[in-house]
Design a protein around this motif. Structure first.
Motif, mmCIF file in Angstrom:
data_model
loop_
_atom_site.group_PDB
_atom_site.id
_atom_site.type_symbol
_atom_site.label_atom_id
_atom_site.label_comp_id
_atom_site.label_asym_id
_atom_site.label_seq_id
_atom_site.Cartn_x
_atom_site.Cartn_y
_atom_site.Cartn_z
ATOM 1 N N UNK A 67 0.829 -1.207 0.000
ATOM 2 C CA UNK A 67 0.000 0.000 0.000
ATOM 3 C C UNK A 67 0.865 1.259 0.000
ATOM 4 N N UNK A 68 1.960 1.232 0.751
ATOM 5 C CA UNK A 68 2.880 2.368 0.775
ATOM 6 C C UNK A 68 3.511 2.576 -0.610
ATOM 7 N N UNK A 69 3.948 1.483 -1.229
ATOM 8 C CA UNK A 69 4.600 1.582 -2.536
ATOM 9 C C UNK A 69 3.655 2.152 -3.588
ATOM 10 N N UNK A 70 2.390 1.710 -3.541
ATOM 11 C CA UNK A 70 1.407 2.192 -4.513
ATOM 12 C C UNK A 70 1.206 3.699 -4.324
ATOM 13 N N UNK A 71 1.092 4.140 -3.069
ATOM 14 C CA UNK A 71 0.943 5.562 -2.781
ATOM 15 C C UNK A 71 2.128 6.371 -3.303
ATOM 16 N N UNK A 72 3.315 5.840 -3.039
ATOM 17 C CA UNK A 72 4.532 6.543 -3.433
ATOM 18 C C UNK A 72 4.605 6.685 -4.954
ATOM 19 N N UNK A 73 4.336 5.609 -5.653
ATOM 20 C CA UNK A 73 4.400 5.630 -7.119
ATOM 21 C C UNK A 73 3.396 6.630 -7.679
ATOM 22 N N UNK B 209 -3.576 6.810 0.956
ATOM 23 C CA UNK B 209 -4.909 6.239 0.713
ATOM 24 C C UNK B 209 -4.815 4.729 0.870
ATOM 25 N N UNK B 210 -5.938 4.131 1.226
ATOM 26 C CA UNK B 210 -5.955 2.665 1.316
ATOM 27 C C UNK B 210 -6.348 2.089 -0.027
ATOM 28 N N UNK B 211 -5.377 1.558 -0.741
ATOM 29 C CA UNK B 211 -5.681 0.927 -2.030
ATOM 30 C C UNK B 211 -5.874 -0.576 -1.867
ATOM 31 N N UNK B 212 -5.145 -1.166 -0.912
ATOM 32 C CA UNK B 212 -5.240 -2.611 -0.699
ATOM 33 C C UNK B 212 -6.464 -2.874 0.175
ATOM 34 N N UNK B 213 -7.464 -3.518 -0.383
ATOM 35 C CA UNK B 213 -8.707 -3.719 0.368
ATOM 36 C C UNK B 213 -9.429 -4.965 -0.125
ATOM 37 N N UNK B 214 -10.400 -5.387 0.680
ATOM 38 C CA UNK B 214 -11.190 -6.542 0.269
ATOM 39 C C UNK B 214 -12.478 -6.067 -0.384
#
Lengths: 221, 355
Positions: free
Chosen positions: A20-26, A211-216
């Motif tokens: 989730x951190x990596x996705x935010x950073x990118x 943001x929370x991208x990793x979710x169910x």
């Protein structure tokens, strides 16, 4: 996050929130008008991977490179990633590494290239609420194991402490002392304190709204 | 309760086993449950337990057989193809009246199938897995906290009835992370002190205890099985568990278990917002199947919808449980594909739930 380097390597414990951190950073790198490549180096975890966000990356012109492994018919990952030429091309690079020392093994293959590159940050993501890294000492020991396995030294700490959807300001506030202790034990600065916008305490050092991208599928959107 | 931690479903299963006094774990890695073994390999030595990676699933379940015979709480875990390999051992353990816990984190099949979540092993697990007349207890949690609690419950039921108990999850539950709390009690490893049947050394103070599933005299085998079925009747009477939401006035009751029950519940919540009288019913025990609870839940329903991550297996038990008193329809995705709440809602509407 301030002063983002050309190459950011994201390591940490299983489930500390590296992806989730990596996705935010990118996404932030792309949003500031820079070219960005995200590399999913997770050879451990079959679910909830960076590679799951292919559509999102495409939308933001972020290039995704992932090993041929999970969700294919391969049981052994193939890491056919030309890191050196990507770095030479001038693109920003975020590498999302698999959890623990096992996951960091995959980094070893790229360690010589990473060591030679002069604009590098190797982050260690921590989460106080993960069962096996509740204790600052255990958290610092795990960092050393990751470093040994990867053949690389970490340069900064990312406090990504969270209880998933149950995270509130107090959750993050309660983790600040823990992050300080890990920072002292590891001898590394806190590069970011991550939280969703409404859970960021005022006193958090180096606040980084994520943001929370990793979710169910049943999470409230 | 202690403070909450963020755990993967698989980690919560493993930690809960330790806390239930499971002294020995015998396993073999397979996605998507390998974290159970990885976690216990780190934790077991710290609490005085045994972690052993066997040479195969067959070896692991037979180690469980031996360990269970000594009266010590023990466990193995696997995923679908690995459970097939364990089937012979499970039958032997049931045939020798031994307690143990088996965790199955289902993935797509048949054959090697895939590594994404599935519920296509419902028939296999709820019908005993192996050969012979016998049942095993099956608990189907749907949150990470409930996964942890189910392991404790499974050990207690296994000991109480002297039979294997399964905690049935799927890859989605195993891999996802949620907050979970354990109580602060100190970890106490199990022993055989309350198990007079255990083969743990007679010390010249009592007769030998013999662990066996071989009965060459047909009448003797029949008698043994019939005694076992008296216990099953008691289990079916006393140990069923289910959760019903908005079923009192529901015209369409959606039945689902495990992670699918959460997807179904999301769809039912949406349906209610649209004014559709939908209810959600979740069997928590799959054996014993909560027949009475289901009949109560559908008493005002016109139709029943069963949702599974399979081509439709529990749907048969639902029809039997309500004696086909109402039309039972099915919606499912399989092979590792997860049914989205929107798809389930569309099916509810198609069944006449549209206002």
């Amino acid at each position: 996050m301030k002063n983002i380097r050309k190459l950011t390597v994201v390591t940490g414990h299983y489930g500390s929130g590296k992806t989730n951190f990596s996705v935010n950073l990118a996404l932030d790198i792309a949003a500031s008008g820079n070219r960005c490549t995200i590399i999913d180096l997770d050879i451990v975890n079959p679910y909830f991977r960076t590679a799951d966000f292919g559509e999102l990356f495409k939308e933001h012109d972020i290039e995704l490179l992932n090993p041929v492994y999970a969700n294919t018919n391969l049981d052994i990952p193939s890491l056919n990633i030309p890191l050196q030429s990507i770095l030479q091309s001038g693109s920003y690079v975020v590498i999302d590494v698999g959890g623990d020392d096992e996951g960091a093994k995959a980094l070893g293959r790229f360690a010589p290239t990473i060591r030679e590159f002069d604009d590098t940050e190797i982050l260690y993501v921590i989460n106080k609420y993960r069962y096996l890294t509740k204790d600052p000492e255990d958290t610092a020991v795990l960092m050393r194991e990751i470093q040994y396995s990867a053949g690389l030294l970490c340069t900064g700490i990312v406090n990504n402490s969270s209880l998933g959807t149950e995270t509130v300001t107090q959750t993050v506030r309660d983790s600040l002392g823990y992050a300080d202790e890990v920072s002292v034990k590891a001898g590394l600065p806190i590069r970011a304190t991550c939280a969703v916008a409404d859970a960021m305490p005022d006193e958090a050092p180096e606040p980084y709204i994520i943001h929370r991208y990793v979710r169910t599928l049943w999470d409230n959107q | 309760m202690a403070e909450k931690s963020l755990m993967k479903g698989n980690e919560a299963l493993a930690e809960a086993a330790l806390r239930a006094g499971c002294k020995c774990f015998f396993g073999y890695p397979i996605t998507p449950q390998t974290e159970i073994a990885a976690y216990l390999s780190k934790r077991m030595p710290k609490v005085g337990g045994v972690f052993l990676q066997a040479e195969s699933e067959v070896a692991a379940i037979n180690m469980v057989y031996g360990c269970a015979g000594s009266g010590i709480r023990c466990m193995t875990s696997s995923s679908s193809p690995g459970i097939s390999l364990k089937s012979e051992g499970i039958s032997y353990i049931a045939g020798a009246d031994l307690p143990c816990v088996i965790i199955d984190v289902m993935r797509g099949g048949p054959g090697l199938g895939g590594i994404q979540p599935s519920q296509a092993d419902y028939y296999q697990i709820t019908k005993g897995v192996g050969h012979g007349d016998y049942n095993i207890i099956v608990l189907a949690p749907s949150t990470v906290q409930e996964m942890a609690d189910s392991v404790t419950k499974a050990f207690d039921l296994a000991d109480k009835y002297r039979m294997p108990a399964v905690v049935l999850a799927d890859g989605l539950l195993g891999q996802m992370m949620e907050p979970v709390a354990f109580d602060d009690a100190e970890i106490v490893m199990s022993d055989a002190s309350k198990k007079p049947w255990a083969a743990n050394g007679h010390g010249n103070k009592r007769e030998h205890n013999i662990i066996n599933s071989l009965y060459l005299q047909a009448p003797e085998l029949e008698k043994t099985i019939k005694v076992r079925y008296e216990r099953y009747a008691e289990i079916e009477k006393n140990e069923t568990m289910a959760v019903a939401d908005y079923c009192d006035d529901a015209e369409i009751v959606v039945v689902a278990y495990g992670s699918t029950a959460r997807l179904a519940k999301s769809a039912v919540d949406e349906a209610r917002k649209l004014g559709i009288k939908a209810g959600a019913f979740r069997p928590v025990t799959l054996y014993p199947f909560p027949k009475n609870e289901l009949n109560e839940a559908v008493k005002n329903a016109k139709k029943v919808l069963v949702v599974e991550m399979s081509m439709g297996q529990m749907v048969d038990d639902v029809k039997l449980a309500i004696n086909c008193s109402r039309p039972v329809e099915f919606y499912g995705r399989t092979g590792g594909v997860i049914p989205a709440p929107a798809e389930i809602l569309a099916k509810i509407k198609e069944m006449g739930g549209e206002k």
